[in-house]
Design a protein around this motif. Structure first.
Motif, PDB file in Angstrom:
ATOM      1  N   VAL A 181       0.862  -1.187   0.000  1.00  0.00           N
ATOM      2  CA  VAL A 181       0.000   0.000   0.000  1.00  0.00           C
ATOM      3  C   VAL A 181       0.890   1.227   0.000  1.00  0.00           C
ATOM      4  CG1 VAL A 181      -1.799   1.251   1.256  1.00  0.00           C
ATOM      5  CG2 VAL A 181      -1.756  -1.245   1.324  1.00  0.00           C
ATOM      6  N   GLU A 182       0.580   2.171  -0.880  1.00  0.00           N
ATOM      7  CA  GLU A 182       1.373   3.393  -0.958  1.00  0.00           C
ATOM      8  C   GLU A 182       1.160   4.250   0.284  1.00  0.00           C
ATOM      9  OE1 GLU A 182       0.889   5.538  -4.594  1.00  0.00           O
ATOM     10  OE2 GLU A 182       1.111   3.731  -5.815  1.00  0.00           O
ATOM     11  N   MET A 183       2.223   4.926   0.697  1.00  0.00           N
ATOM     12  CA  MET A 183       2.156   5.758   1.909  1.00  0.00           C
ATOM     13  C   MET A 183       1.098   6.850   1.783  1.00  0.00           C
ATOM     14  SD  MET A 183       3.754   4.618   4.416  1.00  0.00           S
ATOM     15  CE  MET A 183       3.346   5.948   5.488  1.00  0.00           C
ATOM     16  N   GLU A 184       0.888   7.363   0.593  1.00  0.00           N
ATOM     17  CA  GLU A 184      -0.130   8.397   0.411  1.00  0.00           C
ATOM     18  C   GLU A 184      -1.506   7.873   0.811  1.00  0.00           C
ATOM     19  OE1 GLU A 184       2.262   7.770  -1.960  1.00  0.00           O
ATOM     20  OE2 GLU A 184       3.396   9.609  -1.626  1.00  0.00           O
ATOM     21  N   GLU A 185      -1.770   6.603   0.460  1.00  0.00           N
ATOM     22  CA  GLU A 185      -3.046   5.989   0.829  1.00  0.00           C
ATOM     23  C   GLU A 185      -3.151   5.813   2.341  1.00  0.00           C
ATOM     24  OE1 GLU A 185      -4.878   2.688  -1.471  1.00  0.00           O
ATOM     25  OE2 GLU A 185      -2.977   2.769  -2.571  1.00  0.00           O
ATOM     26  N   ILE A 186      -2.063   5.369   2.947  1.00  0.00           N
ATOM     27  CA  ILE A 186      -2.051   5.162   4.389  1.00  0.00           C
ATOM     28  C   ILE A 186      -2.246   6.489   5.110  1.00  0.00           C
ATOM     29  CG2 ILE A 186      -0.625   4.465   6.366  1.00  0.00           C
ATOM     30  CD1 ILE A 186       0.663   2.372   4.452  1.00  0.00           C
ATOM     31  N   MET A 187      -1.546   7.517   4.657  1.00  0.00           N
ATOM     32  CA  MET A 187      -1.670   8.836   5.285  1.00  0.00           C
ATOM     33  C   MET A 187      -3.075   9.410   5.088  1.00  0.00           C
ATOM     34  SD  MET A 187       1.117   9.111   6.740  1.00  0.00           S
ATOM     35  CE  MET A 187       1.942  10.614   7.114  1.00  0.00           C
ATOM     36  N   ALA A 188      -3.668   9.194   3.926  1.00  0.00           N
ATOM     37  CA  ALA A 188      -5.027   9.672   3.680  1.00  0.00           C
ATOM     38  C   ALA A 188      -6.014   8.967   4.605  1.00  0.00           C
ATOM     39  CB  ALA A 188      -5.410   9.459   2.216  1.00  0.00           C
ATOM     40  N   LEU A 189      -5.819   7.666   4.798  1.00  0.00           N
ATOM     41  CA  LEU A 189      -6.682   6.916   5.712  1.00  0.00           C
ATOM     42  C   LEU A 189      -6.500   7.415   7.143  1.00  0.00           C
ATOM     43  CD1 LEU A 189      -8.661   4.630   6.367  1.00  0.00           C
ATOM     44  CD2 LEU A 189      -6.690   3.106   6.531  1.00  0.00           C
ATOM     45  N   ALA A 190      -5.254   7.611   7.548  1.00  0.00           N
ATOM     46  CA  ALA A 190      -4.981   8.112   8.905  1.00  0.00           C
ATOM     47  C   ALA A 190      -5.643   9.473   9.112  1.00  0.00           C
ATOM     48  CB  ALA A 190      -3.480   8.205   9.139  1.00  0.00           C
ATOM     49  N   ASN A 191      -5.586  10.316   8.116  1.00  0.00           N
ATOM     50  CA  ASN A 191      -6.212  11.631   8.194  1.00  0.00           C
ATOM     51  C   ASN A 191      -7.732  11.506   8.307  1.00  0.00           C
ATOM     52  OD1 ASN A 191      -5.994  14.513   8.159  1.00  0.00           O
ATOM     53  ND2 ASN A 191      -6.801  14.469   6.080  1.00  0.00           N
ATOM     54  N   ALA A 192      -8.311  10.609   7.517  1.00  0.00           N
ATOM     55  CA  ALA A 192      -9.766  10.395   7.563  1.00  0.00           C
ATOM     56  C   ALA A 192     -10.189   9.884   8.931  1.00  0.00           C
ATOM     57  CB  ALA A 192     -10.193   9.414   6.474  1.00  0.00           C
ATOM     58  N   GLN A 251     -14.930   0.099   4.696  1.00  0.00           N
ATOM     59  CA  GLN A 251     -14.796  -0.332   3.300  1.00  0.00           C
ATOM     60  C   GLN A 251     -13.404   0.000   2.758  1.00  0.00           C
ATOM     61  OE1 GLN A 251     -18.109   1.743   1.534  1.00  0.00           O
ATOM     62  NE2 GLN A 251     -19.579   0.162   2.129  1.00  0.00           N
ATOM     63  N   ARG A 252     -12.902   1.157   3.130  1.00  0.00           N
ATOM     64  CA  ARG A 252     -11.585   1.587   2.665  1.00  0.00           C
ATOM     65  C   ARG A 252     -10.488   0.682   3.219  1.00  0.00           C
ATOM     66  NH1 ARG A 252      -9.936   7.916   3.101  1.00  0.00           N
ATOM     67  NH2 ARG A 252      -8.153   7.875   1.709  1.00  0.00           N
ATOM     68  N   VAL A 253     -10.581   0.356   4.510  1.00  0.00           N
ATOM     69  CA  VAL A 253      -9.591  -0.533   5.131  1.00  0.00           C
ATOM     70  C   VAL A 253      -9.648  -1.917   4.486  1.00  0.00           C
ATOM     71  CG1 VAL A 253      -8.957  -1.726   7.266  1.00  0.00           C
ATOM     72  CG2 VAL A 253      -9.519   0.720   7.314  1.00  0.00           C
ATOM     73  N   SER A 254     -10.853  -2.400   4.253  1.00  0.00           N
ATOM     74  CA  SER A 254     -11.020  -3.704   3.617  1.00  0.00           C
ATOM     75  C   SER A 254     -10.368  -3.720   2.237  1.00  0.00           C
ATOM     76  CB  SER A 254     -12.508  -4.033   3.507  1.00  0.00           C
ATOM     77  OG  SER A 254     -12.707  -5.173   2.716  1.00  0.00           O
TER      78      SER A 254
END
Length: 81
Positions: A15-26, A43-46
């Motif tokens: 998983v790209e860090m941008e995706e992880i950071m976006a999820l953390a922000n959400a 749903q996003r985590v899944s």
């Protein structure tokens, strides 16, 4: 991101860090009493984990998170997945 630590995480998780950071922000700004927001996060985590879940399991996870309100226990979600 060029940081070797982040690169290791990307390589290990796929998983790209941008995706992880976006999820953390959400997650940081989410209202965990709002079913619609919680459902989107689940749903996003899944999707990121590449672990599809049934609607029934999604409902259980969402219900559990909403019941706890502002407390989000990732280990509980991980066990449910």
């Amino acid at each position: 991101m060029q940081n070797p630590f982040f690169k290791q995480i990307e390589n290990k998780t796929g998983v790209e860090m941008e995706e992880i950071m976006a999820l953390a922000n959400a997650i940081q700004y989410a209202d965990f009493t709002n079913e619609k927001q919680v459902r989107k996060i689940v749903q996003r985590v899944s999707k990121m984990a590449k672990k599809p879940i049934t609607r029934e399991l999604e409902d259980k996870i969402v219900k559990s998170i909403i019941k706890d309100g502002n407390a989000l226990d990732f280990s509980k979600i991980e066990k449910m997945l």
